[in-house]
Enzyme design. Structure first.
Site, PDB file in Angstrom:
ATOM      1  N   ALA B 115       0.837  -1.209   0.000  1.00 32.87           N
ATOM      2  CA  ALA B 115       0.000   0.000   0.000  1.00 32.87           C
ATOM      3  C   ALA B 115       0.875   1.264   0.000  1.00 32.87           C
ATOM      4  CB  ALA B 115      -0.887  -0.012   1.228  1.00 32.87           C
ATOM      5  N   PRO B 116       0.426   2.320  -0.672  1.00 30.74           N
ATOM      6  CA  PRO B 116      -0.864   2.513  -1.338  1.00 30.74           C
ATOM      7  C   PRO B 116      -0.931   2.000  -2.783  1.00 30.74           C
ATOM      8  CG  PRO B 116       0.359   4.548  -1.409  1.00 30.74           C
ATOM      9  CD  PRO B 116       1.220   3.566  -0.664  1.00 30.74           C
ATOM     10  N   GLY B 117       0.125   1.331  -3.251  1.00 30.44           N
ATOM     11  CA  GLY B 117      -0.012   0.637  -4.534  1.00 30.44           C
ATOM     12  C   GLY B 117       0.727   1.242  -5.713  1.00 30.44           C
ATOM     13  N   ASP B 136      -0.462  -5.785   2.646  1.00 30.40           N
ATOM     14  CA  ASP B 136      -0.099  -4.736   3.606  1.00 30.40           C
ATOM     15  C   ASP B 136      -0.814  -5.034   4.918  1.00 30.40           C
ATOM     16  OD1 ASP B 136       1.360  -1.832   2.980  1.00 30.40           O
ATOM     17  OD2 ASP B 136       0.225  -1.886   4.848  1.00 30.40           O
ATOM     18  N   ASP B 163       0.867  -9.625   8.278  1.00 35.07           N
ATOM     19  CA  ASP B 163       2.100  -9.035   8.776  1.00 35.07           C
ATOM     20  C   ASP B 163       3.237  -9.580   7.903  1.00 35.07           C
ATOM     21  OD1 ASP B 163       4.390  -8.328  10.128  1.00 35.07           O
ATOM     22  OD2 ASP B 163       3.542  -8.751  12.111  1.00 35.07           O
ATOM     23  N   ASP B 179       9.531  -3.672  -0.570  1.00 34.49           N
ATOM     24  CA  ASP B 179       9.756  -2.232  -0.427  1.00 34.49           C
ATOM     25  C   ASP B 179       9.423  -1.933   1.036  1.00 34.49           C
ATOM     26  OD1 ASP B 179      10.263   0.419  -1.444  1.00 34.49           O
ATOM     27  OD2 ASP B 179       8.109   0.789  -1.308  1.00 34.49           O
ATOM     28  N   CYS B 232      12.979   3.816   0.982  1.00 35.96           N
ATOM     29  CA  CYS B 232      13.144   5.219   0.585  1.00 35.96           C
ATOM     30  C   CYS B 232      13.858   5.970   1.697  1.00 35.96           C
ATOM     31  CB  CYS B 232      11.790   5.842   0.235  1.00 35.96           C
ATOM     32  SG  CYS B 232      10.602   5.763   1.579  1.00 35.96           S
TER      33      CYS B 232
END
Lengths: 142, 302
Positions: B115-117, B136, B163, B179, B232
């Site tokens: 998420a959010p995709g 998610d 999870d 990610d 990130c």
């Protein structure tokens, strides 16, 4: 709640909108409660699936197609399609109903404007808006 | 930009080359980037429509990635075309892990923290046919993911709420994108108000979670398959350290890969930890191409 595979629901799109069978056969259809989901992947039996593909139909007295799925397959439709000019298309996206006679059967129709599939409408003498609020045009948009 | 927030980044002065330019870039507003949803419309057709509305868009190399140079609306998503699912606002750096994942037709791909995709929808757009399990743990974020899939008309995704550290996904996948949830330092330009500086203890806790997620990812990977690990953030404990854990403890092998976006190699050493495989990793910094930040590594199971 489990998803149950019921591919018969694909026939609705063939019968109502003339979508070619070979397009509908790309999807499997899954029922959970009063909703039918269209899925184009290979089913994986992951426990506790939250969502499988995208919502295609809501079940009631008559099935109601979702704007999201019509926006995917609507370009292949051969009947029950209303084509609006740019001005009316914008009004429709704003959530307004559209007055007028259209050459379609009574019931749920695909509303488009040129190549843009706008979504679902309900035709019964005039075109009743069925666009979900989340997709409606806002006056700050272009 | 809040001076205190900028001060926080000075801890990276020894590992980020051309550090002054890096710091300067953090103070500059980040441009928006977008990609065309070619499942619904052709690139040229959409770009012409948006340019007719007053947008100015710059195509990046030969990628389906456009920098929004001029926009006639407050937010780049405030258009009919966006509502129709014709494009997705996504930073160039966020596209990088998916380019590296290189999704192919017919593959089964797990996006473990989806998420959010942004990346899920890009995987779907590139692979065209195949199956994605997008997972998610956060319900509200899953709603955004579902909304984005609907808007973009993506029909080959199974959404799960597990999870990522412990969830059982039932099968082994060809490719996995992890990610990982991180301290998000690379998003400070995009969201300076939302950025919260975290301390060493929190970085270490995040790293611990990321290692457990990597272990679970490894369990769900086919032999010969790859995991793309990305974050990130800039902190090496959440990046190089996690990947080296995978190499040393999970039997994963680092793989060299190409990336058509300017980048630098991984960090070799940070606060006494040495990273043997740094030449395999890639780091995207804001001052290289006016984007957010990203760390990427590819690990193979043999």
């Amino acid at each position: 709640m489990q998803f149950l595979k019921k591919n018969d629901y694909g026939k609705y799109f063939v019968d109502r909108f003339g979508i070619p069978e070979e397009i509908i056969e790309k999807y499997t259809f899954w029922v959970r409660g009063k909703r039918v989901w269209a899925f184009s992947g290979e089913f994986i039996d992951v426990k506790d699936i939250e969502v499988l593909g995208i919502k295609a139909l809501s079940l009631g007295r008559t099935p109601k197609p979702s704007t999201a799925f019509l926006r995917v397959i609507g370009k292949y439709a051969k009947k029950n399609v209303v084509n609006l000019d740019k001005e009316k298309a914008l009004k429709f996206l704003e959530g307004e109903d559209i007055e007028g006679n259209f050459d379609v059967e009574q019931g749920y129709v695909i509303v488009k404007s040129n190549n843009d599939i706008l979504g679902c409408g309900l035709y019964k003498g005039s075109l009743i808006n069925q666009i979900p609020k989340k997709y409606r045009y806002e006056d700050t948009w272009l | 930009m809040d001076k205190q927030k900028l001060e926080y980044f000075k801890q990276y002065s020894e590992i980020i080359p051309n550090f002054d330019a890096f710091m300067e870039s953090l103070e500059k507003e980040q441009p928006y980037w977008m990609r065309v949803n070619t499942l619904k419309i052709g690139e040229e057709e959409l770009i012409e429509r948006l340019e007719n509305k007053g947008f100015k868009l710059e195509k990046y190399k030969n990628l389906n990635a456009y920098k929004i140079v001029v926009m006639p609306v407050k937010h780049p998503g405030a258009t009919v075309e966006h509502s129709l699912g014709y494009y997705y606002i996504q930073d160039l750096s966020s596209m990088a892990p998916v380019l590296v994942l290189n999704p192919q037709k017919g593959e089964k791909i797990l996006d473990m923290a989806a998420a959010p995709g942004s990346k899920t929808t890009m995987i779907a757009e590139l692979m065209r046919e195949g199956t994605i399990v997008a997972n998610d743990v956060n319900f509200n974020r899953l709603k955004s993911l579902g909304g984005n899939l609907e808007r973009l008309g993506i029909t080959n995704v199974i959404i799960t709420k597990k999870d990522a550290k412990s969830g059982n996904f039932g099968i082994k996948f060809d490719k996995i994108l992890l990610d990982a949830p991180c301290s998000g330092e690379g998003t400070i330009r995009k969201n300076p108000w939302g950025f919260r500086a975290v301390n060493d203890r929190e970085h270490k806790m995040l790293a611990r979670s990321q290692k457990i997620m990597l272990k679970n990812a490894s369990k769900h990977l086919k032999n010969g398959g790859i995991i793309v690990y990305s974050t990130c953030t800039f902190n090496p404990w959440e990046n190089e350290s996690v990947v080296e854990y995978g190499i040393e403890n999970l039997g994963l092998k680092p793989i060299h890969f190409d990336l058509p976006i300017p980048h630098l190699k991984g960090v070799e050493e940070w606060r006494g930890e040495r990273y043997e495989n740094s030449e395999y990793y890639k780091r995207i910094y804001p001052h290289l191409e006016d984007t957010g930040g990203m760390f990427i590594a590819v690990l193979k199971k043999e």
